[in-house]
Design an enzyme around this catalytic site. Structure first.
Site, PDB file in Angstrom:
ATOM      1  N   ASP A 111       0.810  -1.215   0.000  1.00 35.84           N
ATOM      2  CA  ASP A 111       0.000   0.000   0.000  1.00 35.84           C
ATOM      3  C   ASP A 111       0.847   1.270   0.000  1.00 35.84           C
ATOM      4  O   ASP A 111       1.908   1.333   0.620  1.00 35.84           O
ATOM      5  CB  ASP A 111      -0.884   0.016   1.252  1.00 35.84           C
ATOM      6  CG  ASP A 111      -2.337  -0.225   0.900  1.00 35.84           C
ATOM      7  OD1 ASP A 111      -2.615  -0.585  -0.254  1.00 35.84           O
ATOM      8  OD2 ASP A 111      -3.191  -0.062   1.782  1.00 35.84           O
ATOM      9  N   ASP A 112       0.321   2.289  -0.691  1.00 39.29           N
ATOM     10  CA  ASP A 112       0.906   3.643  -0.663  1.00 39.29           C
ATOM     11  C   ASP A 112       2.374   3.643  -1.058  1.00 39.29           C
ATOM     12  O   ASP A 112       3.177   4.406  -0.508  1.00 39.29           O
ATOM     13  CB  ASP A 112       0.718   4.272   0.721  1.00 39.29           C
ATOM     14  CG  ASP A 112      -0.749   4.346   1.114  1.00 39.29           C
ATOM     15  OD1 ASP A 112      -1.569   4.612   0.221  1.00 39.29           O
ATOM     16  OD2 ASP A 112      -1.073   4.127   2.290  1.00 39.29           O
ATOM     17  N   CYS A 135      -6.224   3.858  -1.134  1.00 32.32           N
ATOM     18  CA  CYS A 135      -5.912   2.426  -1.143  1.00 32.32           C
ATOM     19  C   CYS A 135      -7.084   1.507  -1.430  1.00 32.32           C
ATOM     20  O   CYS A 135      -6.992   0.627  -2.298  1.00 32.32           O
ATOM     21  CB  CYS A 135      -5.240   2.040   0.171  1.00 32.32           C
ATOM     22  SG  CYS A 135      -6.170   2.495   1.640  1.00 32.32           S
ATOM     23  N   HIS A 137      -9.790  -4.136   4.154  1.00 31.98           N
ATOM     24  CA  HIS A 137     -10.305  -2.771   3.966  1.00 31.98           C
ATOM     25  C   HIS A 137     -11.346  -2.685   2.852  1.00 31.98           C
ATOM     26  O   HIS A 137     -11.449  -1.654   2.160  1.00 31.98           O
ATOM     27  CB  HIS A 137      -9.135  -1.813   3.688  1.00 31.98           C
ATOM     28  CG  HIS A 137      -9.463  -0.381   4.004  1.00 31.98           C
ATOM     29  ND1 HIS A 137      -8.781   0.673   3.433  1.00 31.98           N
ATOM     30  CD2 HIS A 137     -10.392   0.165   4.829  1.00 31.98           C
ATOM     31  CE1 HIS A 137      -9.276   1.815   3.892  1.00 31.98           C
ATOM     32  NE2 HIS A 137     -10.253   1.528   4.732  1.00 31.98           N
TER      33      HIS A 137
END
Length: 212
Positions: free
Chosen positions: A40-41, A78, A142
């Site tokens: 992520d990111d 995300c 998520h």
């Protein structure tokens, strides 16, 4: 499923791991095993394999031994990106036009902004499972908070995931995104506690190896 366990054990970090493996020896000769790692990111050019200035030897090794996706388009945040990766559809079609935590009043209740992976799209693990694969995930989800919206309900045979968008890497269980003070973890759709000595990178890699 990726077979080189030594490379997996050297993995420095990964927020999401998707694993798939064939069920029979005959199927293995025709269908590839594979492992998908979502960090992520992470900027496209942050890794050494793509020209980054920092040293990322383990991730570089995985890139050298696998397939590099050079034309994948991300969303600004995300969970919309993850919904596109898992569905092959635009994040609005998948129900996550925006992160659930960032929905505006104008977006709430509108189609495409359900805040979870909806049933209008088929997921990659659902398609894989229907074609003889065993599928598993370890890491950040998520894409839905309840058992009905968990990986267990969207095609994963085995899963151990963080529900929220972020949390401490350690066993203190501190959540860092959303209104929850504590991290929420699900194993095969059921809520569980992180074990003593939990450290996310090691735990997710070990869990993925266990699923293999």
């Amino acid at each position: 499923m990726y077979k080189n366990n030594s490379v997996l054990r050297r993995l420095g970090f990964a927020f999401g791991l998707l694993a798939a493996s064939t069920l029979t020896a005959a199927a293995e000769k025709q269908k590839p095993n594979f492992l998908l790692i979502v960090a992520d990111d992470l900027g496209y050019s942050d890794l050494g394999a793509f020209g980054g200035e920092i040293e990322t030897p383990t991730l570089d090794a995985l890139a050298d031994e696998g397939i590099r996706m050079t034309n994948f388009h991300t969303a600004p945040t995300c969970s919309p990106t993850r919904s596109m990766l898992l569905s092959g559809a635009d994040s609005h079609q998948a129900g996550i036009g925006n992160m659930a935590e960032l929905l505006t009043e104008e977006q709430r209740g509108k189609p495409g902004y359900e805040g979870h992976l909806n049933n209008l799209v088929a997921t990659l693990p659902e398609v894989l499972r229907d074609n003889g694969y065993s599928t598993s995930i370890a890491g950040k989800w998520h894409l839905g908070r309840t058992e009905e919206l968990s990986p267990a309900a969207r095609g994963f045979d085995h899963s151990w995931v963080l529900v929220q968008g972020g949390a401490s890497h350690f066993d203190d269980g501190r959540a860092i995104i959303g209104v929850d003070p504590k991290a929420i973890y699900l194993e095969n759709g059921k809520q569980v506690e992180a074990p003593d000595g939990f450290y996310s990178s090691d735990f997710y890699a070990d869990k993925t190896i266990e699923y293999i």
